[in-house]
Design a protein around this motif. Structure first.
Motif, short mmCIF file in Angstrom:
data_model
loop_
_atom_site.label_atom_id
_atom_site.label_comp_id
_atom_site.label_asym_id
_atom_site.label_seq_id
_atom_site.Cartn_x
_atom_site.Cartn_y
_atom_site.Cartn_z
N THR A 1 4.62 1.63 -3.00
CA THR A 1 4.71 2.60 -1.91
C THR A 1 3.46 3.48 -1.87
O THR A 1 2.65 3.47 -2.79
N THR B 1 6.18 5.71 1.81
CA THR B 1 6.36 4.58 2.72
C THR B 1 6.04 3.28 1.97
O THR B 1 5.20 3.26 1.07
N TRP B 2 6.73 2.23 2.34
CA TRP B 2 6.56 0.93 1.69
C TRP B 2 5.23 0.30 2.11
O TRP B 2 4.92 0.19 3.30
#
Length: 317
Positions: free
Chosen positions: A58, A67-68
C-alpha cells in the motif's frame, strides 16, 4: 458361539476406547497449556508480520490512510541505490561481526582453565557490556571515537600518531561500529561457549593427554570440534542480531538531516535505520514496510542456509 464372540469383542474394545479418551484428554490438556503462549505469539508476532506484509503493498498519505498499490513498493526497492548501499553495509557488518565467535571461544577456553585466580571477576567484566544499555554503550564509544578530544586519538597522539575521525571518516566508520559490536556481544557469546566447554566430558581430555596431546592440541582436536553445536547456535543468533542493527548506529550517527550531514553516512546506514527513516521521518510507511519485509526474507534465507550448512558439517564430520 456368536454371542461369546460378541461379548469377547466388546470386552476387548472397551480398553481401546478408554485409551482413545485418555489420549484426547492429554491432547486437550496440552493445548490448554500452550494456548497462552500460542495466543501471545499470534497476537504479538504473527499478526504484526501479516499486517506489515499487507502494508508493504500500500501507499500511505501524509495525514494517514492508505491505498492499495500492489508490488509498486517492491519494484521501487529494486531500483533504489540507497537500499542497496544499506543492504551492503548491513551484510558487511554481519560478516565482520562473526569475528566475535572465535574470540569468544579463545577467551572462554582461557577462563575455563583450572586454578585461574579471579575467574568470577573476569567473567563479570566480560559480561558487563551485555547487561549495559546499548544507548549508554554507544554514547561512551562515541566519545572514545571523537576525532578532536576522544581518548583513542589522545592515546595515539602520545606515540606520535594522528588518529582519524573514526565515525565521520568513510574509510573507518563501519569498521569502528564493528569493533563496538564485537566488544558488546563478546560477553554473551563467551558465557554460552563456557557452558558448552564445561559440558564436555573430562574423559576426552584424559584420553587425549594419554595420547600425548598438549593443551593447545587438545583445544583444536577436542574442544573446538565438540563445540560445533554451540558455535552453530551462537552464529545463528549473531547473524540475526547483526542484521537488525539499529540502536548503535542511531546513537553514534543520528537520524534524518543530522545523520546525512555526516560524511560517512552512506557507509553507516543499515537496513533497519533506513526503515526507521522512511517510516517515522519521511512518513513513507508503505515503502518502509516493504524494506522490513525484504529484511525478514533475508533473515529467513540466511538462517535456512546456516541450518543446511550445519547438517552437511555434521554429515561429513
Amino acid at each position: 458361539m456368536t454371542l461369546t464372540t460378541t461379548r469377547s469383542g466388546a470386552a476387548h474394545a472397551a480398553p481401546v476406547k478408554g485409551k482413545d479418551r485418555s489420549r484426547r484428554s492429554e491432547a486437550l490438556w496440552g493445548l490448554a497449556f500452550i494456548a497462552p503462549t500460542g495466543l501471545g505469539l499470534a497476537v504479538f508476532y504473527l499478526w504484526p508480520v501479516l499486517q506489515t506484509a499487507y502494508f508493504s503493498l500500500t501507499e500511505w498519505g501524509a495525514f494517514g490512510g492508505h491505498t492499495w498499490t500492489g508490488f509498486d513498493n517492491y519494484l521501487r526497492l529494486a531500483g533504489d541505490p540507497e537500499v542497496g548501499q544499506a543492504l551492503r553495509n548491513t551484510l558487511l557488518y554481519t560478516a565482520l561481526g562473526l569475528a566475535a565467535i572465535p574470540l569468544a571461544i579463545v577467551f572462554a577456553a582461557l577462563l575455563n582453565v583450572k586454578g585461574l585466580r579471579g575467574v568470577g571477576a573476569y567473567r563479570t567484566l566480560f559480561f558487563l557490556p551485555v547487561v549495559t544499555m546499548p544507548v549508554a554503550i554507544a554514547m561512551v564509544w562515541r566519545w572514545l571515537y571523537n576525532g578532536d578530544y576522544g581518548l583513542i586519538n589522545h592515546l595515539l597522539a602520545l606515540v606520535g600518531l594522528d588518529g582519524p575521525n573514526w565515525v565521520s571518516d568513510p574509510a573507518t566508520a563501519l569498521y569502528a561500529l564493528v569493533v563496538v559490536g564485537v566488544w558488546s556481544s563478546l560477553g554473551y557469546n563467551l558465557i554460552i561457549f563456557l557452558a558448552g566447554m564445561q559440558a564436555i566430558p573430562k574423559e576426552y581430555y584424559e584420553a587425549a593427554a594419554i595420547d600425548g596431546a598438549g593443551p593447545i592440541r587438545q583445544f583444536f582436536k577436542v574442544t573446538v570440534p565438540l563445540l560445533s553445536p554451540t558455535a552453530f547456535f551462537v552464529s545463528v543468533v549473531s547473524v540475526i542480531g547483526s542484521l537488525q542493527l539499529f540502536d548503535l548506529v542511531y546513537v553514534m550517527s543520528g537520524s534524518g538531516a543530522a545523520a546525512r550531514a555526516n560524511p560517512a553516512f552512506p557507509r553507516l546506514q543499515t537496513v533497519v535505520q533506513l526503515f526507521y527513516d522512511r517510516a517515522f521521518v519521511t512518513n513513507d510507511r508503505g515503502y518502509a514496510a516493504a524494506i522490513v519485509m525484504m529484511l525478514l526474507v533475508i533473515i529467513i534465507a540466511l538462517t535456512v542456509l546456516q541450518f543446511r550448512l550445519q547438517r552437511r558439517w555434521v554429515h561429513y564430520g
